[in-house]
Each structure stands twice: as C-alpha cells, then as structure tokens.
Design an enzyme around this catalytic site. Structure first.
Site, mmCIF file in Angstrom:
data_model
loop_
_atom_site.group_PDB
_atom_site.id
_atom_site.type_symbol
_atom_site.label_atom_id
_atom_site.label_comp_id
_atom_site.label_asym_id
_atom_site.label_seq_id
_atom_site.Cartn_x
_atom_site.Cartn_y
_atom_site.Cartn_z
ATOM 1 N N SER A 132 0.846 -1.194 0.000
ATOM 2 C CA SER A 132 0.000 0.000 0.000
ATOM 3 C C SER A 132 0.881 1.243 0.000
ATOM 4 C CB SER A 132 -0.958 -0.026 1.187
ATOM 5 O OG SER A 132 -1.937 0.982 1.045
ATOM 6 N N ASN A 133 0.311 2.383 0.327
ATOM 7 C CA ASN A 133 1.091 3.621 0.354
ATOM 8 C C ASN A 133 0.650 4.457 1.554
ATOM 9 O OD1 ASN A 133 -1.175 5.381 -0.498
ATOM 10 N ND2 ASN A 133 -1.068 4.091 -2.323
ATOM 11 N N ARG A 134 1.244 5.625 1.704
ATOM 12 C CA ARG A 134 1.037 6.396 2.940
ATOM 13 C C ARG A 134 -0.204 7.273 2.929
ATOM 14 N NH1 ARG A 134 6.001 9.777 3.875
ATOM 15 N NH2 ARG A 134 4.713 10.537 5.583
#
Ligand code: C5P
Length: 422
Positions: free
Chosen positions: A219-221
C-alpha cells in the site's frame, strides 16, 4: 478534542433546545463544539432539562444567555421572553432539539406551546431538526412512532437515535448520537441550496491495498484525509448525492455520504465505473497503486529456515482509472467534470500539467509530498490548482477542509459557468 472552525457555521445562529433526558449532559459538549466551530448558539432549556444540567453550564460554553422561562423579561429588561421568543426564532438559521424527549416530541407533533421551547418551535420558520433520545421502550412505542411520522410529514428532520445501553440498564434504540454525528446532520441542513445543489459527486479516497497473500499487502502512505474532507465539502455545498469510494480504513464517514469501501485498484475501478454513470463530477483523490502482485498466494507465504531465503515478487501494472474514465466520458458525457491529484516529489508543476493533459482532466490538484506540513497523513495541505485552460493557482498552507472547499468552489464553477456579461 478541540473542534476546528467550520466555514458553514460562520455567523450562523443555531437555537439548541435541550429537554429532560439524561443525554442533556451530552448537549453541553454539542453546544461547546458548535460554538468552537463558529456558530452563535442560543440554548433554550425545558424545566426538566434543568434537573439534569444547569443553564450556567451552557452559558459557560456558549458565552451567551440561556433561555429557560417564558415569563422572564429579557436581559435588557424589555419584553418578557414569551414575546421575545418570536424574535429569537426569527433570526435563527436552524433549530435543533437535542436531546428531544417523547414529551417534547408529542408537543411539537400536536402544536402545544406551554413552555418556552415548544412556543419557540411553533413560532420558528427556520428548519427544525430533532434528535429523539429516550430510555426503555419509549422510542419504539406506538404513540412515539406515530408522532415521529407526524413531524416527518411536516418536514421536520429527525436524527435516528443510536442503539445501546440506557441509563436504566436496558438495551435498545433511543440513545442520543455522539456530537460529530449531530454536527454532521446540522451541516447537511445548513448546506441546503449551496453551490452544488442537486449534484451527484463521486469522490475517491485513501491508498489502495494490493494483496500479496491472505495476510500481506502493498500500500502507500495516503491517509484518505483529503478525500474525506472533499466529500464533506461537497456535502456542505448542498450536493444531493456524495458517493465516497474509500480505501481508507479508520476515518469516520461524513454524515450524508454513501461510503463504498474498496481495497484494491481493480475494486476501485469497478466501483468508480458503477457510480460515475450519472455523476456530475469525479474527484479522484485516492492514491491508487500503480503496481500489483502478479499472483496472489492463496495461503500465507511461509519463510523457510534458510536465513537468506526470500521470495521475489513479480508485479504487474494496475488499470489507470482516470484513463478508463476518460474513455467512458468521451462515450457518455459522464462524469461532466473530472478532477485528478498529482502527488509528486520533484518537477511538481511540469509533471502535474502533463498528467492533466494525458488524463483529460478539468482540474489537477498538485501536491508536493516532500513538504512536512503538506501531503500524506497530516491535517494541512499546500496545493497548486492547475486547470485545463492553462490557469494556475497556488494556495497557501491551509487545512485539508479548506483545500476541499477551494476545490469544491472550482468544481461548482465548472459545472455552472457564470453567464457571460456583454
Ligand atoms: O499517474 P499518477 O498516479 O501520478 O496520477 C495521479 C492521479 O491519477 C490521481 O488522481 C489518482 O487518483 C489517479 N490514478 C488513477 N489510476 C491509477 C493511478 C492513479 O486513476 N492506477
């Protein structure tokens, strides 16, 4: 927690009617948060409410007089309150009764006006919102349900009580919802007739999660905060329908939004295509993964005893949702307006402009993710708005809520261009 200012509440006058339920103590928090949000809050209390909480508690958090007695002269020594109440009701933007007991509900349903609150309610011409709260089986009782139908039939907005444990120890439906929920309902009422009146807006939010196996994902932030703030701004602007396609996991849903939870980029694409068919605008605030594992392992991938043994992940590209939308829009004309977001760590404006053109956007929100006070996770943002006509507007550092409002303002203008003056 302190409450941020809410633009919609600026200079709004809210009458808060408080009746005799144990939930009256929660109304003190509500009055406080509404005041912090920027509203002028005039509290009216029934006699029974004063058995639970004192007028001084409300006066302390609102900084304004509290009205309790219809025979009392107003603070300037002028008219008794039973006449002043007409003025009190006249200038108000909304009248909220929270908590509203079965007794006050019955009075409103049948037009009784034997205390200051019921009298004011009868005289008021502003929208009326009630939040019924009562113990035991009173909410479910036939007569209460009848009275609720009566008031709803007259256009009163009723906030559904929560289920849970009552002061008596019984469990059921009848608890006063929490302050953010009550505020969300008020925003919906105060937003009526705004710049997005009648519009359907689809917003995406959060970072997608691409499964590696049943336990792990990439995923990402992205926190989803900017997308949720946009959805709230669209609701505040009176949008009829706001669909929030969300890959964010722990954010409270704005009251009035239809939340469609998704996980992967593929799921998000599917949901976007389903909801844009009749949408006025798509606001693609989500950070969609660009790559996804080629294969999802059916079982959790185990490590062996060999210390250097690690699997290699083969990745493949995800669909570019905005490119698919561009094609769909060329065929159907929907969504009418498309807004994209560019999170960049270098060459911000050049990259954002190139994406705006390639993805066929009306507006691009460019975000420098290297700044500490802007971009992922934090509550503030500093963005540049690029439009298809070549325009560029740099916004100062502001809350994500304020950025949401600026974007909504631009979307409203794109949907309803101002009439050209000769
Ligand atoms: O190309 P890039 O990912 O930088 O573009 C960002 C914009 O494109 C965002 O609005 C994002 O929601 C959207 N996007 C998309 N599909 C992807 C990747 C990004 O619609 N697969």
């Amino acid at each position: 927690m302190t409450q941020q200012k809410i633009t919609l509440f600026d200079n709004k006058r809210i009458i808060l009617g408080v009746t005799g339920s144990i939930a009256a103590y929660k109304a003190v928090d509500l009055a406080s948060k509404l005041t912090q949000a920027g509203a002028k809050v005039d509290v009216l209390m029934t006699a029974a409410a004063q058995k639970f909480v004192t007028p001084l508690a409300f006066q302390s958090v609102t900084g304004r007089p509290v009205y309790t007695d219809m025979w009392q002269a107003d603070s300037s020594g002028g008219l008794p309150t039973h006449i002043a109440h007409v003025g009190l009701a006249e200038g108000a933007d909304v009248l909220l009764i929270a908590p509203c007991t079965a007794n006050t509900l019955a009075k409103i349903a049948h037009g009784l006006a034997d205390d200051l609150l019921s009298l004011t309610t009868l005289a008021a011409r502003c929208p009326l919102v009630i939040a019924p709260a009562m113990d035991g089986g009173m909410y479910e009782s036939e007569v209460t349900q009848f009275n609720l139908r009566v008031v709803k039939g007259r256009g009163v907005q009723v906030i559904e009580p929560d289920e849970g444990r009552f002061a008596s120890g019984l469990v059921g439906k009848g608890r006063l919802p929490e302050t953010p929920t009550l505020i969300g309902h008020l925003r919906r009422v105060l937003g009526r007739g705004g710049t997005l009146n009648g519009r359907k807006i689809v917003v995406t939010a959060g970072g997608t999660r691409e499964a590696i196996d049943p336990v792990r994902y990439i995923s990402n932030r992205s926190s989803g905060k900017q997308g949720y703030a946009l959805a709230q701004a669209a609701l505040d602007a009176g949008a009829k329908t706001v669909v929030l396609i969300s890959a964010a996991q722990h954010l409270p849903a704005p009251v009035g939004a239809t939340v469609v939870p998704v996980s992967s980029a593929a799921e998000m694409l599917y949901a976007v295509l389903e909801h844009i068919a009749s949408a006025d605008a798509l606001l693609m605030a989500a950070a969609v993964a660009d790559f996804t594992p080629e294969h999802v392992a059916a079982q959790k991938i185990k490590k062996s005893d060999a210390p250097n043994d690690a699997p290699t992940l083969a990745l493949t590209r995800t669909p570019d949702i905005l490119l698919v939308v561009k094609k769909r829009r060329a065929d159907t004309g929907f969504p009418r307006v498309v807004v994209g977001f560019a999170a960049e760590s270098h060459n911000l404006l050049a990259n954002a402009r190139a994406k705006l053109e390639r993805k066929g956007l009306h507006l691009m929100v460019a975000n420098d993710i290297t700044a500490e006070d802007a971009g992922f996770e934090v509550d503030t943002n500093r963005v540049v708005l690029l439009d298809a006509a070549g325009g560029q507007e740099s916004l100062d550092l502001m809350s994500k809520a304020a950025v949401g409002e600026m974007i909504v303002r631009r979307v409203a203008a794109l949907l309803a261009p101002p009439t050209q003056k000769e």
